[in-house]
Design a protein around this motif. Structure first.
Motif, short mmCIF file in Angstrom:
data_model
loop_
_atom_site.label_atom_id
_atom_site.label_comp_id
_atom_site.label_asym_id
_atom_site.label_seq_id
_atom_site.Cartn_x
_atom_site.Cartn_y
_atom_site.Cartn_z
N SER A 285 0.82 -1.22 0.00
CA SER A 285 0.00 0.00 0.00
C SER A 285 0.85 1.27 0.00
O SER A 285 0.60 2.22 0.73
N THR A 286 1.87 1.28 -0.85
CA THR A 286 2.82 2.39 -0.87
C THR A 286 3.07 2.87 -2.29
O THR A 286 3.19 2.06 -3.22
N PHE A 287 3.13 4.20 -2.44
CA PHE A 287 3.56 4.81 -3.69
C PHE A 287 5.08 4.97 -3.66
O PHE A 287 5.66 5.39 -2.64
N TYR A 288 5.72 4.65 -4.78
CA TYR A 288 7.16 4.84 -4.94
C TYR A 288 7.38 5.81 -6.10
O TYR A 288 6.92 5.56 -7.23
N ILE A 289 8.05 6.92 -5.80
CA ILE A 289 8.21 8.01 -6.75
C ILE A 289 9.68 8.15 -7.12
O ILE A 289 10.55 8.23 -6.23
N ARG A 290 9.96 8.20 -8.40
CA ARG A 290 11.33 8.40 -8.90
C ARG A 290 11.59 9.90 -9.02
O ARG A 290 10.99 10.57 -9.85
N ARG A 291 12.47 10.41 -8.17
CA ARG A 291 12.79 11.83 -8.19
C ARG A 291 13.67 12.18 -9.41
O ARG A 291 14.22 11.31 -10.08
N GLY A 292 13.80 13.49 -9.63
CA GLY A 292 14.63 13.95 -10.73
C GLY A 292 16.08 13.55 -10.61
O GLY A 292 16.79 13.42 -11.62
N ASP A 293 16.57 13.36 -9.37
CA ASP A 293 17.96 12.94 -9.17
C ASP A 293 18.10 11.41 -9.14
O ASP A 293 19.15 10.88 -8.77
N ASN A 294 17.03 10.71 -9.53
CA ASN A 294 16.98 9.24 -9.61
C ASN A 294 16.88 8.55 -8.26
O ASN A 294 16.88 7.31 -8.20
N SER A 295 16.79 9.32 -7.17
CA SER A 295 16.51 8.69 -5.88
C SER A 295 15.03 8.31 -5.82
O SER A 295 14.24 8.70 -6.68
N GLN A 296 14.66 7.57 -4.79
CA GLN A 296 13.29 7.06 -4.69
C GLN A 296 12.64 7.55 -3.41
O GLN A 296 13.25 7.52 -2.34
N LEU A 297 11.41 8.00 -3.53
CA LEU A 297 10.61 8.42 -2.38
C LEU A 297 9.48 7.44 -2.19
O LEU A 297 8.73 7.15 -3.13
N ALA A 298 9.33 6.91 -0.97
CA ALA A 298 8.25 5.98 -0.65
C ALA A 298 7.21 6.69 0.21
O ALA A 298 7.55 7.28 1.24
N VAL A 299 5.95 6.63 -0.21
CA VAL A 299 4.87 7.29 0.52
C VAL A 299 3.75 6.28 0.77
O VAL A 299 2.98 5.96 -0.14
N PRO A 300 3.62 5.76 2.00
CA PRO A 300 2.51 4.85 2.30
C PRO A 300 1.17 5.57 2.15
O PRO A 300 1.06 6.77 2.44
N PHE A 301 0.16 4.82 1.72
CA PHE A 301 -1.18 5.39 1.56
C PHE A 301 -2.11 4.74 2.59
O PHE A 301 -2.44 3.56 2.48
N PRO A 302 -2.51 5.51 3.60
CA PRO A 302 -3.33 4.93 4.68
C PRO A 302 -4.66 4.38 4.17
O PRO A 302 -5.34 5.01 3.36
N GLY A 303 -5.00 3.21 4.64
CA GLY A 303 -6.32 2.65 4.34
C GLY A 303 -6.48 2.01 2.99
O GLY A 303 -7.60 1.62 2.62
N ALA A 304 -5.40 1.87 2.23
CA ALA A 304 -5.52 1.23 0.92
C ALA A 304 -5.97 -0.22 1.08
O ALA A 304 -5.66 -0.88 2.07
N GLN A 305 -6.71 -0.70 0.08
CA GLN A 305 -7.22 -2.06 0.11
C GLN A 305 -6.88 -2.79 -1.18
O GLN A 305 -6.57 -2.16 -2.20
N ALA A 306 -6.96 -4.08 -1.13
CA ALA A 306 -6.75 -4.89 -2.32
C ALA A 306 -7.74 -4.47 -3.41
O ALA A 306 -8.92 -4.26 -3.14
N GLY A 307 -7.25 -4.31 -4.62
CA GLY A 307 -8.09 -3.91 -5.74
C GLY A 307 -8.06 -2.43 -6.03
O GLY A 307 -8.56 -2.00 -7.08
N ASP A 308 -7.50 -1.63 -5.12
CA ASP A 308 -7.39 -0.19 -5.38
C ASP A 308 -6.43 0.07 -6.54
O ASP A 308 -5.43 -0.64 -6.71
#
Length: 406
Positions: A285-308
């Protein structure tokens, strides 16, 4: 050079205008040959009951500075109050910014004073939308591009901070999109059975184009990945965790990102004109974002469910896109606001797929869904009315691929 045409240009852009006295004759002495537009904030606190508290000061000036202090004041509701068609005391000396050279800013720039305090108050969505529309229209009239839109903090030689809470690169990107025909999204679908995008003209007059791209099992991942006025067609191959982006010259850029089983979630998450590659990982249940400098940002999404599934869009007047999910089992969007809170917004029916996009001439994303049962897009307008637009053929596996394709 005066700009008495300002009223007609603004009205032609759909901006609400109020004429403040003899604005065509009001001005200060000195040369005036504008090449760009400068944004300010007034430092006054506006509100629904007091939408333009700085109006009199902008017209008449201060003890230390002769009025007028701008060409138009933008009130809380996004109404443009025309104050001067001539030189005004708003910019001071320019230290140079982008194409605006060093020199007398009052000679070179038309100025908007946007009425908000800039400390604990942000620009309203109405102010921002109207200012973008007005700036785009004026720059067209001047024969200049969006790079000639600047913020006072960019040109100031005395440490000005205005306009606060606004990403000025995003502002220029919004102005550029507005100048290029409003920057509306096309309805589009991706047909996995033959690996083709089908794109509908913005004006609804028929099929704009069909483009072969991708392969079986790919998911559409449209986004702005080149410094262009339109989005790139792109797909995500979840089985290999790879983005494939179709460049403007027809070549393909392939970028591994994420893990097998991820879902594409690209969006505008950083400063700059381009979108970031991103994925949503259902397993955690986490978004992973590729920054402009190629590093990675992980942002959990509260309450996500299977199928979202991801439903990225700019749902509030901030510089970046909001992380969002759509829950097909409920027919509801879950949007993460800038403060980290998640809002549930019911829209659509169970088993619909998200299809958000820019379907009106505002800077915010419209909620929209694609109903596979009827191969129909349903778009929620700013006035909460709903438009239904049949397109594609869900019986052969079409899925929404909305983007700015023209």
């Amino acid at each position: 050079m005066a700009v008495p045409w300002l009223i007609d240009v603004l009205r032609g852009a759909g901006v609400q205008v109020v004429e403040e006295g003899n604005w065509r004759g009001r001005g200060v002495s000195g040369s005036f040959a504008p090449i760009g537009v400068l944004w300010h904030h007034t430092a006054a606190t506006s509100s629904p009951s007091n939408p333009a508290p700085a109006l009199n000061v902008c017209i008449n000036g201060r003890p230390d500075l002769q009025g007028p202090l701008c060409h138009a004041l933008v009130d809380y509701n996004g109404v443009f109050h025309l104050i001067s068609a001539n030189r005004a005391n708003h910019a001071g000396r320019s230290g140079g910014s982008g194409p605006i050279p060093v020199g007398d800013g009052n000679t070179m720039l038309i100025g908007w004073e946007i009425d908000y305090n800039g400390v604990n108050q942000q620009m309203t969505a109405a102010q921002y939308n109207a200012s973008v529309a007005a700036t785009a229209a004026v720059l067209k009239q001047l024969g200049r591009d969006a790079s000639y839109a600047r913020g006072h903090r960019e040109t100031s030689t005395t440490g000005k901070i205005d306009p606060s809470f606004i990403n000025l690169d995003t502002m220029r990107a919004d102005v550029a999109r507005r100048m290029q025909g409003g920057g509306l999204s096309n309805l589009a679908v991706y047909r996995g059975s033959n690996s083709r995008f089908y794109i509908r003209k913005v004006d609804g007059s028929g099929l704009l184009t069909e483009v072969p791209f991708g392969g079986p099992g790919d998911l559409p991942a449209t986004g702005r990945h080149e410094n262009l006025s339109i989005d790139n067609l792109a797909v995500y191959r979840s089985s290999t965790a790879t983005f494939s982006i179709r460049r403007a010259d027809g070549t393909t850029l392939t970028i591994p990102f994420g893990e097998p089983g991820d879902l594409p979630a690209s969006g505008h998450y950083e400063d700059g004109p381009l979108d970031n590659l991103a994925v949503f990982r259902p397993s955690d249940s986490t978004f992973y974002i590729r920054r402009g400098d190629n590093s990675q940002l992980a942002v959990p999404f509260p309450g996500a469910q299977a199928g979202d599934v991801p439903a990225i869009g700019r749902y509030q007047a901030i510089a970046y896109d909001n992380l969002a999910l759509y829950r097909p089992s409920e027919g509801a969007f879950y949007i993460r606001w800038a403060d980290g809170q998640v809002a549930r917004i019911p829209f659509g029916n169970p088993n619909d797929l998200p299809a958000p996009g820019y379907f009106e001439t505002t800077t915010l994303t419209n909620l929209a869904v694609y109903r596979r049962a009827t191969s129909t897009f349903y778009i929620r307008r700013a006035d909460n009315s709903i438009s239904a637009v049949p397109f594609g053929d869900a019986t052969v596996g079409d899925v929404p691929a909305v983007g700015k394709h023209q």
